[in-house]
Scaffold this motif. Structure first.
Motif, PDB file in Angstrom:
ATOM      1  N   ASP A 152       0.836  -1.194   0.000  1.00 49.59           N
ATOM      2  CA  ASP A 152       0.000   0.000   0.000  1.00 49.59           C
ATOM      3  C   ASP A 152       0.882   1.260   0.000  1.00 49.59           C
ATOM      4  O   ASP A 152       0.702   2.168   0.811  1.00 49.59           O
ATOM      5  N   ASP A 211       1.124  -4.507  -1.963  1.00 53.52           N
ATOM      6  CA  ASP A 211      -0.046  -5.270  -1.487  1.00 53.52           C
ATOM      7  C   ASP A 211      -1.169  -5.065  -2.498  1.00 53.52           C
ATOM      8  O   ASP A 211      -0.910  -5.088  -3.697  1.00 53.52           O
ATOM      9  N   ASP A 212      -2.366  -4.813  -2.049  1.00 59.65           N
ATOM     10  CA  ASP A 212      -3.488  -4.714  -2.995  1.00 59.65           C
ATOM     11  C   ASP A 212      -3.654  -3.319  -3.605  1.00 59.65           C
ATOM     12  O   ASP A 212      -3.947  -3.189  -4.793  1.00 59.65           O
ATOM     13  N   HIS A 213      -3.443  -2.250  -2.804  1.00 65.42           N
ATOM     14  CA  HIS A 213      -3.819  -0.924  -3.304  1.00 65.42           C
ATOM     15  C   HIS A 213      -2.887  -0.367  -4.374  1.00 65.42           C
ATOM     16  O   HIS A 213      -3.224   0.636  -5.012  1.00 65.42           O
ATOM     17  N   ARG A 279      -0.273 -11.720  -3.265  1.00 70.82           N
ATOM     18  CA  ARG A 279      -1.364 -11.244  -4.150  1.00 70.82           C
ATOM     19  C   ARG A 279      -1.414 -11.943  -5.497  1.00 70.82           C
ATOM     20  O   ARG A 279      -2.463 -12.440  -5.893  1.00 70.82           O
ATOM     21  N   ASP A 355      -0.729  -3.829   6.317  1.00 71.36           N
ATOM     22  CA  ASP A 355      -2.118  -3.994   5.862  1.00 71.36           C
ATOM     23  C   ASP A 355      -3.218  -3.516   6.791  1.00 71.36           C
ATOM     24  O   ASP A 355      -4.236  -3.022   6.321  1.00 71.36           O
TER      25      ASP A 355
HETATM   26 CA    CA Z   1      -3.720  -3.706   1.989  1.00 72.71          CA
END
Ligand code: CA
Ligand code: FE
Length: 448
Positions: A152, A211-213, A279, A355
């Motif tokens: 992130d 990570d995801d963002h 991920r 996270d």
């Molecule tokens: Ca995250």
């Protein structure tokens, strides 16, 4: 051709330290937020020169050279330096025409026989619009040997119709959600114009994992989490990872739609850093994918260092919540993957996690987990006392913003939770809210 304005507006960085080398990074961007031309740059290749010295006045230059800044890669520069001495400070800078960049300090990894202590910090979750990156100013002042970013680094979100109080502290370059290469590039540029973030990159080499963002909230594998088709999402993911590479001191370019994230970095006899990707290869029941898992279990089993540090993005320890079911965007969603990692884990496993935007510390079936809070991202509501009561293996909670500072040698692993009291304006002082050492697989407070 018209003369370029000052092109080093996004600072400098280094990363991927080895005992004999590092990666140096910068990006040419005289007009960093230009909405149509990335960085405001002409569409041609520029040749940037670089210098590496033993001193920050550059009186003892040990290497120098040139590197291309290509329009296809947003005029980013990644210089692969080799032939350096282990565990040594170096200083570097870039030049283009009459322009000179800021000076960065970097440091090589120790040689395999070293028993010297290793000092590192780890951070995650820096949502720009949520606040000031003051934590970075304090982390930079520590001048650690290496800094880990656990994901992130950017948030792809646009501006909400009605931002909650304290959640629109600094404006973004655009109010739209990032979905295209151009939009991701300008989001990185917005973040990288921050002086405290630049200071942290200029203070030490970094090892980063997304990570995801960096792509999209809660994405996994080819599933975007928003119902769009995997084929459409793969294009977006490819653009997002390309922009990530363009702005990070990484050793390897993405190939096709894959960015090689998982890797390990040995730091002498004290610690092996093992960086995992939670991920790209995740599917319905497997957190790591078969190839990465095979690699990771092998690394854990063969490591001869005192500490095996698994740097990764999402909560590893089991968690029971008072009301909700366990989180599926965490290792609780993949209990069989977690059991296989723990079964392979030797004495000395330490998991590092981001996270969740709060500090936690956990004892695992084997080893311990330090969960670091966000640099700025605001947490959701958390009933911490209920979670601590339901989960006796979770030993600590703290709800501030900040980073974690660690010192590791062949005997001890120490971690200090460093926090700031506010991020809605600049200038917060830093303090240590808790310190721990790892003793026989248990956590011991060092500050009380
Ligand atoms: Ca995250
Ligand atoms: Fe986050």
């Amino acid at each position: 051709m018209a003369k370029l304005g000052y092109p080093f507006t996004l600072g400098v960085a280094s990363g991927e330290p080895l005992p004999d080398g590092v990666i140096l990074w910068t990006r040419l961007a005289p007009d960093p937020l230009n909405p149509s031309k990335p960085g405001g740059m002409p569409t041609q290749t520029f040749t940037v020169s670089w210098q590496l010295a033993e001193d920050d006045a550059f009186t003892k230059i040990v290497q120098s050279g040139t590197a291309p800044a290509q329009p296809d890669w947003a005029h980013s520069v990644h210089v692969r330096v080799a032939g350096l001495r282990p565990a040594t400070d170096y200083f570097y800078r870039f030049k283009l025409d009459s322009h000179t960049s800021a000076v960065g300090r970097t440091r090589t990894a120790p040689d395999p026989q070293s028993t010297a202590p290793v000092h590192f910090g780890f951070v995650s979750c820096q949502r720009y619009e949520h606040g000031f990156f003051t934590a970075y100013k304090h982390l930079a002042a520590e001048r650690p040997d290496v800094i880990f970013h656990l994901g992130d680094y950017i948030y792809e979100y646009g501006k909400p119709a009605h931002p909650q109080p304290g959640r629109w502290v600094r404006p973004l370059e655009s109010n739209a959600e990032c979905t295209t290469l151009g939009a991701y590039r300008n989001r990185y540029a917005r973040y990288k114009m921050d002086a405290d973030l630049q200071a942290a990159h200029a203070a030490a080499p970094w090892l980063v994992i997304p990570d995801d963002h960096e792509v999209r909230d809660n994405y996994r594998g080819l599933l975007p989490g928003d119902g769009s088709s995997p084929a459409v999402f793969l294009k977006r993911r490819t653009a997002a990872y390309k922009a990530y590479y363009e702005h990070m001191p990484l050793r390897q370019r993405p190939t096709g739609h894959n960015l090689q994230i998982y890797r390990w970095r040995p730091y002498g006899k004290s610690v092996d850093f093992i960086l995992a990707d939670t991920r790209q290869y995740r599917d319905g029941h497997d957190m790591l994918g078969p190839d990465q898992e095979h690699w990771l279990l092998g690394r854990l089993k063969s490591s001869a260092s005192r500490w095996k540090v698994l740097a990764q993005a999402v909560f590893f320890a089991p968690r029971k919540f008072p009301l909700e079911p366990p989180s599926t965007d965490a290792w609780d969603g993949y209990p069989e993957s977690r059991a296989r990692v723990l079964a392979a884990a030797p004495d000395g496993l330490v998991v590092l996690t981001g996270d969740v935007h709060n500090n936690w510390a956990c004892e695992l079936e084997r080893g311990v987990e330090f969960v670091g809070t966000s640099v700025t991202s605001m947490p959701g509501t958390t009933d911490a006392s209920a979670i601590l009561a339901l989960n006796p293996h979770i030993k600590f909670f703290d709800g501030h913003r900040g980073y974690v500072s660690c010192v590791v040698d062949t005997q001890e692993f120490r971690a200090d939770y460093r926090v700031v009291d506010f991020v809605d304006r600049a200038g917060a002082p830093v303090r240590t809210v808790a310190g721990f050492r790892v003793a026989d697989g248990h956590l011991q407070r060092t500050d009380v």
